[in-house]
Design an enzyme around this catalytic site. Structure first.
Site, PDB file in Angstrom:
ATOM      1  N   CYS A   1     -21.950   0.104   7.319  1.00 24.92           N
ATOM      2  CA  CYS A   1     -21.168   0.864   8.296  1.00 24.92           C
ATOM      3  C   CYS A   1     -21.778   2.169   8.611  1.00 24.92           C
ATOM      4  CB  CYS A   1     -19.655   1.131   7.638  1.00 24.92           C
ATOM      5  SG  CYS A   1     -19.563   2.415   6.380  1.00 24.92           S
TER       6      CYS A   1
ATOM      7  N   CYS B   1     -60.495  29.284   9.784  1.00 28.21           N
ATOM      8  CA  CYS B   1     -59.397  29.228  10.814  1.00 28.21           C
ATOM      9  C   CYS B   1     -59.595  30.410  11.762  1.00 28.21           C
ATOM     10  CB  CYS B   1     -58.246  29.504  10.143  1.00 28.21           C
ATOM     11  SG  CYS B   1     -56.481  29.520  11.022  1.00 28.21           S
TER      12      CYS B   1
ATOM     13  N   CYS C   1     -57.477  32.626  12.131  1.00 29.23           N
ATOM     14  CA  CYS C   1     -56.961  33.615  11.547  1.00 29.23           C
ATOM     15  C   CYS C   1     -58.110  34.389  10.723  1.00 29.23           C
ATOM     16  CB  CYS C   1     -55.731  33.468  10.975  1.00 29.23           C
ATOM     17  SG  CYS C   1     -55.928  32.588   9.357  1.00 29.23           S
TER      18      CYS C   1
ATOM     19  N   CYS D   1     -60.213  20.759  -0.854  1.00 26.02           N
ATOM     20  CA  CYS D   1     -59.198  21.135  -1.820  1.00 26.02           C
ATOM     21  C   CYS D   1     -58.343  22.417  -1.443  1.00 26.02           C
ATOM     22  CB  CYS D   1     -59.931  21.349  -3.167  1.00 26.02           C
ATOM     23  SG  CYS D   1     -60.762  22.893  -3.206  1.00 26.02           S
TER      24      CYS D   1
ATOM     25  N   CYS E   1     -70.338  38.759 -46.526  1.00 27.17           N
ATOM     26  CA  CYS E   1     -69.476  37.889 -47.342  1.00 27.17           C
ATOM     27  C   CYS E   1     -68.441  37.722 -46.639  1.00 27.17           C
ATOM     28  CB  CYS E   1     -69.871  38.107 -48.744  1.00 27.17           C
ATOM     29  SG  CYS E   1     -68.340  39.618 -49.053  1.00 27.17           S
TER      30      CYS E   1
ATOM     31  N   CYS F   1     -59.498  37.358 -48.492  1.00 24.62           N
ATOM     32  CA  CYS F   1     -60.392  36.343 -48.176  1.00 24.62           C
ATOM     33  C   CYS F   1     -60.562  35.992 -46.821  1.00 24.62           C
ATOM     34  CB  CYS F   1     -60.060  34.822 -49.102  1.00 24.62           C
ATOM     35  SG  CYS F   1     -60.965  33.572 -48.346  1.00 24.62           S
TER      36      CYS F   1
END
Ligand code: ZN
Ligand code: ZN
Ligand code: ZN
Ligand code: ZN
Ligand code: ZN
Ligand code: ZN
Ligand code: ZN
Lengths: 556, 176
Positions: A106, A197, A199, A207, A257, A269
């Site tokens: 419908c 571009c 611009c 990418c 050390c 330590c």
């Protein structure tokens, strides 16, 4: 070598560019516009691909894959009423619609389905509601049913279809400028290139990030991430400092050390961070038994330190060249004003394009130079090509590359220095000499860039066995500039007659206003990926309404 | 925070109101249908929550000649507002050892509940599809890796005895 043909697709030319591809498929395969669009969307607007599939696999396969159903004559004569399988209501025939695939539901349910799909951003491939039916719904039916319910949404549907030409097209990319300039770029063949571009933004076509050759896209992505991550500094802190178990200040260890003491007086330590007394030897701390001493750990720390130093080495140089690039951009004005001065002077030399050329050469080679550092970081590091080279090979290749890089570096600096000279203060003889020097330097830098690229392409990336990294080719003239796709609207004719590339844009044709005017503004709030831009764009004196289907424009 | 009333109204108009109505109407239809079909399909008993038409449970019989034979399994349905345009979420409430059912959550991996959903499916037909899945496990897309591995490695007996054991433990009425 052939240049790619680069074109800027503006808001104005989008419709025309799309229609050109549609028309080719419609004519060749004798199809309606909507079926041509379905095929092209499926094949990412690759017209040649559509033809190739047609020839190789045949019409049925081509149509079936993409979800095109040619109108079948076997639609049964529907009874006066039917039960819609979705809402389960009994529906009179005139309130139901049968798609080309033969499935009938419908109108209400179809509309709901379309609304959901459009809102989900799936306008380009709205499939039939029936189970396992992959047929794409008739555009005209979608348009009619949706606009009866919600005209704004119907407009969005049109926009999605139109923008598919950009979003789903492997030869077209939006310009990544922010704020967006409204343009998209189309390349003809080579998808691995850098483009500019209209611009002014330069970017890598594959990418969409800033132009980055001679880095490959992957290298660049990794590099950007690395520079952004503070993990490097974090690394340094974990390698070189530990926090005191008493006052929590960080304490640096500088050799010696494994007993360190904080300024608060607490000894601890270094290996496990536990508080201890002061009495100790090289290998033990009195009263402290610590099982964490492993040679391994020290090696790891050593390694992290070495990696960090290596990164710093490349990053510093990369940064230095990018900074120089920014500084040198200011040279542009200085050089331009000098040229003006020189042109005003009485002199044998009339043409000063060598100055602008030299400056452009500097910009281009400076860019190459700065991106060559992240390239080297990955090329000779272990992140990407650890298994590709033996240490000896690596060293040899690195020497070869660094030789070239150094030569380029020297000459770029010379060029930069030469361009700082006060040319407008020079006598003719000196000016001629400086001109020769600048031209020479330009030629040398260009040649060095070229040979560095050759070395990268052939000796370095080209010799890889496992990984494939490709880079945009070096162009002496710099990043390719895209030109406007020119639209020529012919009066009275149904189709837009021709597409042309031209560096200047000029509108021909009479005052043709197409489209209806509408004061409602579009709503992009619901996660619509479309770029914001005004709905109706003026192009010269021809107005296109981007939201109207092509037929509507044709008819007017 | 300021709420833009125009947007709010628009989104209600677009998304919520029509679908809520449509989904309610459709669920009500299914409810009536189920009442009628109860006699027709003795393997499935669908019950709607008294207070919430979007929550349903079903009791299905384990198919015969499978390790699930004799078991009664309870399913929980959560129906989204955009039903039937979007599929219901279904999971087993009864523990079941089956490669396509998550052993802990009861989540079911079945294409018609995800990508292959069509609005023409009903809760009833989903139950049927689940019964079919119980009879024909798909070892290649398992949610239960242990049983998937048993099946894939060809250890049919191992799979069957585990499934049988869990059916006895969890899906059969306790005697006594
Ligand atoms: Zn319906
Ligand atoms: Zn269909
Ligand atoms: Zn741009
Ligand atoms: Zn790239
Ligand atoms: Zn301290
Ligand atoms: Zn000491
Ligand atoms: Zn310790």
């Amino acid at each position: 070598m052939l240049c790619e043909i680069l074109q800027v697709i503006t808001r104005e030319s989008l419709l025309v560019a799309q229609r050109e591809d549609l028309r080719r498929v419609m004519e060749m395969l004798n199809l309606s516009e909507q079926h041509a669009r379905t095929l092209l969307i499926y094949h990412r607007w690759d017209v040649e691909k559509v033809f190739a599939v047609f020839v190789e696999k045949g019409k049925d396969k081509l149509f079936g894959e993409a979800g095109v159903t040619a109108k079948s004559c076997k639609i049964k004569h529907a009874p006066a009423a039917m039960t819609c399988e979705v809402c389960m209501e009994d529906i009179p025939k005139h309130k139901a619609t049968t798609m080309d695939c033969g499935h009938c539901f419908c109108n209400n349910c179809w509309t709901e389905h379309f609304v959901v799909k459009i809102n989900e951003g799936k306008s380009r491939r709205i499939t039939c509601m029936a189970y396992k039916c992959t047929a794409i719904c008739d555009e005209a039916i979608v348009r009619n049913l949706v606009s009866a319910r919600d005209p704004d949404l119907a407009e969005r549907f049109e926009r999605f279809l139109l923008e598919s030409y950009i979003e789903d097209n492997q030869r077209v990319k939006w310009c990544p400028s922010v704020p967006h300039c409204g343009n998209a770029i189309r390349v003809e063949d080579e998808k691995l290139c850098e483009v500019e571009c209209t611009c002014g933004v330069q970017f890598c076509f594959s990418c969409s990030s800033e132009a980055h050759s001679p880095c490959s896209c992957l290298m660049w992505e990794l590099w950007v991430k690395k520079c952004r991550d503070e993990s490097e500094t974090v690394n340094w802190i974990t390698v070189n400092t530990k926090s005191c178990p008493k006052c929590y200040k960080s304490v640096e260890k500088n050799g010696g050390c494994n007993l360190v003491s904080c300024i608060c007086g607490q000894s601890f330590c270094w290996l496990c961070g536990g508080a201890t007394g002061r009495e100790h030897t090289w290998t033990s701390i009195a009263g402290h038994s610590c099982g964490r001493f492993k040679e391994d750990q020290e090696k790891q720390a050593e390694r992290a330190k070495r990696d960090l130093n290596r990164y710093m080495h490349y990053h510093n140089r990369y940064k230095a060249h990018t900074d120089s690039f920014k500084l040198e951009s200011k040279l542009k004005e200085t050089i331009e004003s000098q040229i003006l001065m020189l042109e005003g002077k009485e002199s044998e030399l009339k043409d000063f394009s060598w100055l602008t050329n030299g400056l452009n050469r500097l910009f281009r080679s400076r860019r190459v130079l700065s991106y060559s550092y992240p390239f080297a970081f990955y090329m000779f590091g272990e992140d990407l090509f650890g298994d590709e080279m033996t240490p000896v090979e690596r060293e040899m290749k690195q020497n070869l590359f660094e030789d070239q890089q150094q030569q380029l570096e020297e000459n770029v600096e010379k060029l930069s220095k030469a361009l700082e000279e006060k040319y407008d203060g020079l006598e003719d003889d000196n000016l001629k000499q400086s001109r020769m020097q600048l031209i020479n330097l330009s030629v040398i830098t260009d040649r060095l860039c070229k040979s560095m690229y050759e070395c990268i392409e052939n000796d370095l990336l080209g010799s890889l066995k496992l990984a494939t990294h490709n880079i945009a080719a070096y162009k002496s003239k710099g990043v390719e500039r895209a030109s406007e796709l020119l639209v020529r609207a012919t009066k009275g004719n149904n189709s837009i007659s021709c597409l042309q590339t031209s560096s200047s844009i000029s509108a021909t044709g009479g005052t043709v206003e197409v489209g209806r005017s509408s004061s409602s503004s579009l709503n992009f709030e619901n996660g619509c990926p479309s770029r914001k831009r005004s709905k109706r764009e003026a192009f010269g004196n021809v107005l296109f309404d981007l939201n109207l289907p092509a037929e509507v424009i044709d008819k007017s | 925070m300021q709420i833009n009333t125009d947007d709010a109204i628009l989104s209600i108009h677009l998304l919520v109101v029509p679908h809520l109505q449509a989904s309610r109407a459709r669920l009500f239809k299914e409810y009536k249908e189920v009442q009628r079909e109860k006699v027709a399909d003795p393997d499935i008993q669908l019950v709607c929550d008294d207070t919430n038409i979007f929550k349903w449970t079903a009791l299905i019989k384990g198919p015969s000649e499978t390790p699930y034979e004799g078991g009664i399994f309870q399913l929980a349905f959560a129906v989204p507002e955009q039903y039937p345009l979007q599929p219901p979420q279904v999971r087993f409430l009864t523990k079941i050892f089956h490669p396509n059912v998550h052993f802990k959550t009861g989540e079911i991996c079945l294409d018609i509940l995800k990508t292959a959903w069509s609005p023409a499916w009903t809760l009833q037909s989903v139950c049927r599809a689940i019964i079919a899945l119980m009879a024909h496990p798909e070892a290649d897309s398992p949610l239960n890796c242990d049983s998937g591995n048993l099946l894939r490695s060809g250890d049919l007996r191992g799979y069957q005895s585990m499934a049988r054991m869990y059916t006895k433990l969890a899906a059969m009425p306790k005697k006594g």
